[in-house]
Design a protein around this motif. Structure first.
Motif, PDB file in Angstrom:
ATOM      1  N   SER A   1      -7.691  43.751  11.776  1.00  0.00           N
ATOM      2  CA  SER A   1      -8.488  44.971  11.613  1.00  0.00           C
ATOM      3  C   SER A   1      -7.641  46.224  11.784  1.00  0.00           C
ATOM      4  O   SER A   1      -7.915  47.245  11.188  1.00  0.00           O
ATOM      5  N   PHE A   2      -6.613  46.131  12.636  1.00  0.00           N
ATOM      6  CA  PHE A   2      -5.893  47.358  12.975  1.00  0.00           C
ATOM      7  C   PHE A   2      -4.400  47.120  13.131  1.00  0.00           C
ATOM      8  O   PHE A   2      -3.893  46.988  14.235  1.00  0.00           O
ATOM      9  N   PRO A   3      -3.655  47.074  12.004  1.00  0.00           N
ATOM     10  CA  PRO A   3      -2.226  46.798  12.088  1.00  0.00           C
ATOM     11  C   PRO A   3      -1.410  47.985  12.601  1.00  0.00           C
ATOM     12  O   PRO A   3      -0.382  47.804  13.231  1.00  0.00           O
ATOM     13  N   ARG A   4      -1.883  49.191  12.322  1.00  0.00           N
ATOM     14  CA  ARG A   4      -1.051  50.374  12.561  1.00  0.00           C
ATOM     15  C   ARG A   4      -1.276  50.892  13.981  1.00  0.00           C
ATOM     16  O   ARG A   4      -2.358  51.319  14.350  1.00  0.00           O
TER      17      ARG A   4
ATOM     18  N   VAL B   1      -6.983  43.855   5.435  1.00  0.00           N
ATOM     19  CA  VAL B   1      -7.646  44.603   6.506  1.00  0.00           C
ATOM     20  C   VAL B   1      -9.132  44.278   6.483  1.00  0.00           C
ATOM     21  O   VAL B   1      -9.772  44.353   5.437  1.00  0.00           O
TER      22      VAL B   1
ATOM     23  N   PRO C   1     -12.849  44.916   8.706  1.00  0.00           N
ATOM     24  CA  PRO C   1     -13.478  45.615   9.835  1.00  0.00           C
ATOM     25  C   PRO C   1     -13.580  44.666  11.042  1.00  0.00           C
ATOM     26  O   PRO C   1     -13.883  43.480  10.877  1.00  0.00           O
ATOM     27  N   GLN C   2     -13.346  45.217  12.207  1.00  0.00           N
ATOM     28  CA  GLN C   2     -13.201  44.376  13.403  1.00  0.00           C
ATOM     29  C   GLN C   2     -14.396  43.451  13.659  1.00  0.00           C
ATOM     30  O   GLN C   2     -14.220  42.278  13.992  1.00  0.00           O
ATOM     31  N   GLY C   3     -15.593  43.996  13.504  1.00  0.00           N
ATOM     32  CA  GLY C   3     -16.780  43.170  13.742  1.00  0.00           C
ATOM     33  C   GLY C   3     -16.943  42.105  12.675  1.00  0.00           C
ATOM     34  O   GLY C   3     -17.441  40.995  12.948  1.00  0.00           O
TER      35      GLY C   3
ATOM     36  N   THR D   1     -21.674  46.137   7.203  1.00  0.00           N
ATOM     37  CA  THR D   1     -20.441  46.878   7.515  1.00  0.00           C
ATOM     38  C   THR D   1     -19.544  46.996   6.284  1.00  0.00           C
ATOM     39  O   THR D   1     -19.279  45.997   5.624  1.00  0.00           O
ATOM     40  N   GLY D   2     -19.091  48.192   6.016  1.00  0.00           N
ATOM     41  CA  GLY D   2     -18.131  48.409   4.934  1.00  0.00           C
ATOM     42  C   GLY D   2     -18.758  48.549   3.561  1.00  0.00           C
ATOM     43  O   GLY D   2     -18.042  48.800   2.586  1.00  0.00           O
TER      44      GLY D   2
ATOM     45  N   TRP E   1     -11.232  56.779   8.589  1.00  0.00           N
ATOM     46  CA  TRP E   1     -10.328  55.642   8.871  1.00  0.00           C
ATOM     47  C   TRP E   1      -9.029  55.677   8.094  1.00  0.00           C
ATOM     48  O   TRP E   1      -8.056  55.034   8.488  1.00  0.00           O
TER      49      TRP E   1
ATOM     50  N   ALA F   1      -5.792  50.871   8.349  1.00  0.00           N
ATOM     51  CA  ALA F   1      -6.166  50.250   9.620  1.00  0.00           C
ATOM     52  C   ALA F   1      -7.564  50.733   9.973  1.00  0.00           C
ATOM     53  O   ALA F   1      -7.772  51.924  10.160  1.00  0.00           O
ATOM     54  N   VAL F   2      -8.527  49.844  10.027  1.00  0.00           N
ATOM     55  CA  VAL F   2      -9.917  50.284  10.190  1.00  0.00           C
ATOM     56  C   VAL F   2     -10.437  50.054  11.591  1.00  0.00           C
ATOM     57  O   VAL F   2     -11.278  50.814  12.074  1.00  0.00           O
ATOM     58  N   GLY F   3      -9.962  49.024  12.281  1.00  0.00           N
ATOM     59  CA  GLY F   3     -10.487  48.721  13.611  1.00  0.00           C
ATOM     60  C   GLY F   3     -11.989  48.542  13.583  1.00  0.00           C
ATOM     61  O   GLY F   3     -12.518  47.897  12.668  1.00  0.00           O
ATOM     62  N   GLY F   4     -12.688  49.175  14.537  1.00  0.00           N
ATOM     63  CA  GLY F   4     -14.141  49.037  14.613  1.00  0.00           C
ATOM     64  C   GLY F   4     -14.884  50.204  13.997  1.00  0.00           C
ATOM     65  O   GLY F   4     -16.102  50.312  14.142  1.00  0.00           O
TER      66      GLY F   4
ATOM     67  N   MET G   1     -15.842  51.119  10.943  1.00  0.00           N
ATOM     68  CA  MET G   1     -16.935  50.876   9.989  1.00  0.00           C
ATOM     69  C   MET G   1     -18.145  50.244  10.678  1.00  0.00           C
ATOM     70  O   MET G   1     -19.287  50.500  10.300  1.00  0.00           O
TER      71      MET G   1
END
Lengths: 223, 224
Positions: free
Chosen positions: A77-80, A100, A102-104, A124-125, B127, B137-140, B142
């Protein structure tokens, strides 16, 4: 098959094949199974797809596996991050593929894999870049995206304590992806700080039941 | 709700801490709240312990406490920004799928997020700049955008180059569609309503000047 207590981390990761999809627990360094990743580096499997929330921090753990050129693709979800220079360099050089998620949605795709769900519609998304090319459907007036499970060949996770059955207890926010990844892979390998006799964990407090766990290794420093 | 000018025109815009304090005041007692990474974390400094607000962190915790210092630092206990934090009495831990089910399932009352842009319809872009060399990099982000019952955005109203961040259409890649309810900025607070953007409060600027600079029609007074 009940869990096997392994002699060391090398024993625990033995047999990982080239081309495997490896689920790696942790959120940043919390819950990161560093000893297992180090052992996987020594073990030598390559052409791996790594599924993890992040794409490595600093020069150790996942970052070291990436630096060794053993990872073909990262699903995260979050490489950077401020300290993700290893991944950043490989990505910009076109040496690693990135998906990539979304984390959930990442967590739920892992959960779905472990729960035998064929696919699911998730809001989501919807309407964003990350839904491009995906099937969508309006449900109760809201746009949803069709998402598929992520199955691992191997899961490498970190927990606080295991008993002889492989029942696991985690500690604080180091739990993060451990419980869902433990359900989603063919072979589940766990590093723990302590092992206790079967029966010594209150059954009411077990977070991951031993049915999901294949191999356990005690790691002194939780390194 | 009616528009109020909290400061006389000519008085400066709000600082980040002023905005954070304003948001903290608007969070109802006993709310479950997620504060996004960056500026929104400042809101925590302005929440009184007696407000009974419960903070959620996406990496699996409710009733998160303040940042940890010295001996309190525990590598197993961090927030979504990977900063060591503490736990408050009544805290609960849970795994990632549960944490995001809690979010997506509409159980959180409010989340506060930063933004690159918000559209008049409430679309959120926070994001990805869309720059060709940027690593996405989206993380949480969304999940938060579409999950909480109310989404508050905290941002400066204008970018450093002077372009508005509250816009008719976002030019940056979207995080979520029509998901923002309220926008707190240094110059004004806005509600995104079905009739358009409504001004709740301004800080040192008149509404007509604000509308001119934004190039957007602005509603004042009760939107209903």
């Amino acid at each position: 098959m009940t869990a096997r207590l392994c002699a060391d981390a090398d024993d625990a990761v033995a047999g990982v094949r080239d081309g495997s999809t490896v689920l790696v627990g942790g959120f940043g360094m919390a819950g990161m199974p560093v000893a297992l990743i180090d052992a996987l580096i020594r073990q030598g499997a390559k052409d791996l797809t790594v599924v993890s929330n992040n794409a490595g921090n600093g020069d150790t753990g996942l970052a070291a596996l990436l630096a060794e050129g053993r990872v073909r693709k990262v699903i995260c979800s979050f490489p950077r991050q401020a300290d993700s220079w290893v991944f950043d360099g490989l990505y910009r050089a076109g040496k690693v593929e990135l998906e990539v998620v979304p984390q959930g949605t990442l967590a739920e795709r892992l959960r779905a894999a472990g729960a035998g769900i064929g696919a699911f519609f998730c809001p989501t998304g919807a309407g964003t870049l990350l839904a491009e090319g995906k099937e969508t459907r309006e449900i109760n007036g809201r746009l949803h995206v069709l998402e598929y499970p992520i199955n691992g060949d191997v899961a490498l996770i970190s927990a606080h304590r295991a008993d002889g059955m492989g029942n696991l207890v985690y500690r604080k926010t180091a739990r993060n992806f451990g419980p869902v990844m433990a359900t989603a892979a063919t072979t589940v390998v766990v590093q723990v700080r302590e092992t206790v006799e079967t029966g010594a964990i209150d059954p009411e407090t077990v977070v991951t039941p031993g049915i999901y766990v294949d191999r356990v290794v005690k790691v002194a420093d939780h390194a | 709700m009616s528009h109020t000018s909290s400061r006389a025109p000519g008085q400066g815009p709000l600082s980040k801490h002023d905005i954070a304090a304003l948001i903290a005041r608007d969070i109802p007692h006993g709310s479950y709240v997620n504060l996004g990474i960056g500026q929104p974390t400042l809101v925590a400094d302005h929440l009184s312990p007696t407000a009974g607000v419960v903070l959620h962190t996406e990496n699996g915790m409710l009733n998160m406490g303040p940042a940890a210092h010295g001996d309190e630092i525990d590598p197993d206990l961090t927030n979504a920004g990977k900063v060591p934090v503490t736990e408050l009495p009544g805290a609960a831990y849970f795994h990632h799928a549960d944490s995001f089910a809690m979010m997506r399932g509409g159980h959180l009352d409010i989340c506060v997020l930063g933004a690159f842009q918000v559209s008049a319809r409430g679309d959120l872009a926070n994001w990805h700049t869309g720059a060709p060399d940027a690593i996405p990099a989206v993380g949480g982000a969304m999940d938060l955008a579409i999950g909480a019952k109310q989404v508050f955005v905290m941002m400066d109203l204008f970018a450093r180059d002077g372009t508005p961040k509250l816009v008719s259409e976002c030019s940056y890649p979207l995080t979520g569609l029509a998901c923002v309810n309220r926008v707190y900025t240094d110059l004004a607070v806005f509600d995104i309503t079905e009739h358009g953007v409504s001004v709740r409060q301004t800080f040192g600027i008149e509404v007509h000047d604000l509308a001119d600079r934004l190039g957007l029609p602005l509603l004042t007074g009760s939107p209903r």
